[in-house]
Design a protein around this motif. Sequence first.
Motif, PDB file in Angstrom:
ATOM      1  N   UNK A 140       2.874   0.446   1.667  1.00 12.61           N
ATOM      2  CA  UNK A 140       2.633   1.363   2.780  1.00 12.61           C
ATOM      3  C   UNK A 140       3.334   0.895   4.058  1.00 12.61           C
ATOM      4  N   UNK A 141       3.646   1.850   4.927  1.00 15.67           N
ATOM      5  CA  UNK A 141       4.171   1.526   6.250  1.00 15.67           C
ATOM      6  C   UNK A 141       3.026   0.912   7.033  1.00 15.67           C
ATOM      7  N   UNK A 142       3.279  -0.214   7.688  1.00 11.52           N
ATOM      8  CA  UNK A 142       2.213  -0.901   8.405  1.00 11.52           C
ATOM      9  C   UNK A 142       2.446  -0.851   9.912  1.00 11.52           C
ATOM     10  N   UNK A 143       1.343  -0.839  10.635  1.00 12.34           N
ATOM     11  CA  UNK A 143       1.389  -0.856  12.099  1.00 12.34           C
ATOM     12  C   UNK A 143       1.172  -2.260  12.643  1.00 12.34           C
ATOM     13  N   UNK A 144       0.528  -3.096  11.839  1.00 12.92           N
ATOM     14  CA  UNK A 144       0.272  -4.482  12.252  1.00 12.92           C
ATOM     15  C   UNK A 144       0.101  -5.339  11.005  1.00 12.92           C
ATOM     16  N   UNK A 145       0.457  -6.629  11.129  1.00  8.54           N
ATOM     17  CA  UNK A 145       0.271  -7.576  10.034  1.00  8.54           C
ATOM     18  C   UNK A 145      -0.417  -8.812  10.595  1.00  8.54           C
ATOM     19  N   UNK A 146      -1.413  -9.301   9.860  1.00  9.28           N
ATOM     20  CA  UNK A 146      -2.053 -10.552  10.270  1.00  9.28           C
ATOM     21  C   UNK A 146      -1.951 -11.556   9.125  1.00  9.28           C
ATOM     22  N   UNK A 147      -1.875 -12.812   9.503  1.00 10.55           N
ATOM     23  CA  UNK A 147      -1.712 -13.900   8.545  1.00 10.55           C
ATOM     24  C   UNK A 147      -3.036 -14.651   8.401  1.00 10.55           C
ATOM     25  N   UNK A 148      -3.680 -14.483   7.246  1.00  8.28           N
ATOM     26  CA  UNK A 148      -4.926 -15.186   6.961  1.00  8.28           C
ATOM     27  C   UNK A 148      -4.731 -16.165   5.808  1.00  8.28           C
ATOM     28  N   UNK A 149      -3.471 -16.587   5.612  1.00  5.33           N
ATOM     29  CA  UNK A 149      -3.200 -17.547   4.538  1.00  5.33           C
ATOM     30  C   UNK A 149      -3.875 -18.875   4.853  1.00  5.33           C
ATOM     31  N   UNK A 150      -4.414 -19.504   3.821  1.00  5.47           N
ATOM     32  CA  UNK A 150      -5.087 -20.786   3.986  1.00  5.47           C
ATOM     33  C   UNK A 150      -6.539 -20.666   4.390  1.00  5.47           C
ATOM     34  N   UNK A 151      -6.994 -19.455   4.659  1.00  5.70           N
ATOM     35  CA  UNK A 151      -8.388 -19.241   5.055  1.00  5.70           C
ATOM     36  C   UNK A 151      -9.186 -18.729   3.867  1.00  5.70           C
ATOM     37  N   UNK A 152     -10.443 -19.154   3.785  1.00 13.15           N
ATOM     38  CA  UNK A 152     -11.325 -18.692   2.723  1.00 13.15           C
ATOM     39  C   UNK A 152     -12.388 -17.775   3.295  1.00 13.15           C
ATOM     40  N   UNK A 153     -13.021 -17.025   2.410  1.00 13.39           N
ATOM     41  CA  UNK A 153     -14.069 -16.078   2.773  1.00 13.39           C
ATOM     42  C   UNK A 153     -15.132 -16.790   3.617  1.00 13.39           C
ATOM     43  N   UNK A 154     -15.563 -16.193   4.684  1.00 12.17           N
ATOM     44  CA  UNK A 154     -15.364 -14.811   5.135  1.00 12.17           C
ATOM     45  C   UNK A 154     -14.273 -14.651   6.195  1.00 12.17           C
ATOM     46  N   UNK A 173      -6.279   5.840  11.327  1.00  6.06           N
ATOM     47  CA  UNK A 173      -5.123   6.174  10.522  1.00  6.06           C
ATOM     48  C   UNK A 173      -4.038   5.112  10.493  1.00  6.06           C
ATOM     49  N   UNK A 174      -4.093   4.153  11.396  1.00  2.70           N
ATOM     50  CA  UNK A 174      -3.094   3.089  11.392  1.00  2.70           C
ATOM     51  C   UNK A 174      -3.384   2.118  10.252  1.00  2.70           C
ATOM     52  N   UNK A 175      -2.323   1.420   9.805  1.00  2.00           N
ATOM     53  CA  UNK A 175      -2.426   0.549   8.632  1.00  2.00           C
ATOM     54  C   UNK A 175      -2.212  -0.904   9.021  1.00  2.00           C
ATOM     55  N   UNK A 176      -3.091  -1.741   8.504  1.00  2.00           N
ATOM     56  CA  UNK A 176      -3.050  -3.182   8.724  1.00  2.00           C
ATOM     57  C   UNK A 176      -2.696  -3.857   7.405  1.00  2.00           C
ATOM     58  N   UNK A 177      -1.745  -4.799   7.453  1.00  2.00           N
ATOM     59  CA  UNK A 177      -1.417  -5.632   6.292  1.00  2.00           C
ATOM     60  C   UNK A 177      -2.001  -7.012   6.548  1.00  2.00           C
ATOM     61  N   UNK A 178      -2.740  -7.539   5.572  1.00  4.23           N
ATOM     62  CA  UNK A 178      -3.373  -8.848   5.715  1.00  4.23           C
ATOM     63  C   UNK A 178      -2.863  -9.762   4.609  1.00  4.23           C
ATOM     64  N   UNK A 179      -2.263 -10.882   5.005  1.00  6.74           N
ATOM     65  CA  UNK A 179      -1.755 -11.866   4.051  1.00  6.74           C
ATOM     66  C   UNK A 179      -2.848 -12.890   3.770  1.00  6.74           C
ATOM     67  N   UNK A 180      -3.148 -13.128   2.495  1.00  7.90           N
ATOM     68  CA  UNK A 180      -4.189 -14.082   2.120  1.00  7.90           C
ATOM     69  C   UNK A 180      -3.724 -14.963   0.962  1.00  7.90           C
ATOM     70  N   UNK A 181      -4.412 -16.099   0.827  1.00  8.41           N
ATOM     71  CA  UNK A 181      -4.222 -16.970  -0.335  1.00  8.41           C
ATOM     72  C   UNK A 181      -5.552 -17.254  -1.036  1.00  8.41           C
ATOM     73  N   UNK A 182      -6.640 -16.768  -0.502  1.00  5.58           N
ATOM     74  CA  UNK A 182      -7.965 -16.950  -1.101  1.00  5.58           C
ATOM     75  C   UNK A 182      -8.003 -16.217  -2.447  1.00  5.58           C
ATOM     76  N   UNK A 183      -8.317 -16.918  -3.542  1.00  8.37           N
ATOM     77  CA  UNK A 183      -8.308 -16.270  -4.856  1.00  8.37           C
ATOM     78  C   UNK A 183      -9.353 -15.161  -5.008  1.00  8.37           C
TER      79      UNK A 183
END
Length: 81
Positions: free
Chosen positions: A6-20, A36-46
Amino acid sequence: MSEDIPRTDQEIDARGLNCPLPILRTKKALAGLESGQVLAVLTTDPHADRDFQAFCQQTGNALLAQQTRGDDVRVHYVRRR
């Protein structure tokens, strides 16, 4: 959920972080977006896939896609309600 990127309006980096923490950062970022705006969230939490599915179901935001980017990085695309 679509597998298209999807086309994104913002991206945040949550790599290395675990829930929550990835969900908390997502909630904060979504509050700053318009409906209606789209957020992309990068994660590494399994467990992030299930966490984002539950979060979106509970909040009414749309989970558009969940994809692998690179080796251990998952990207979750969330459209604000």
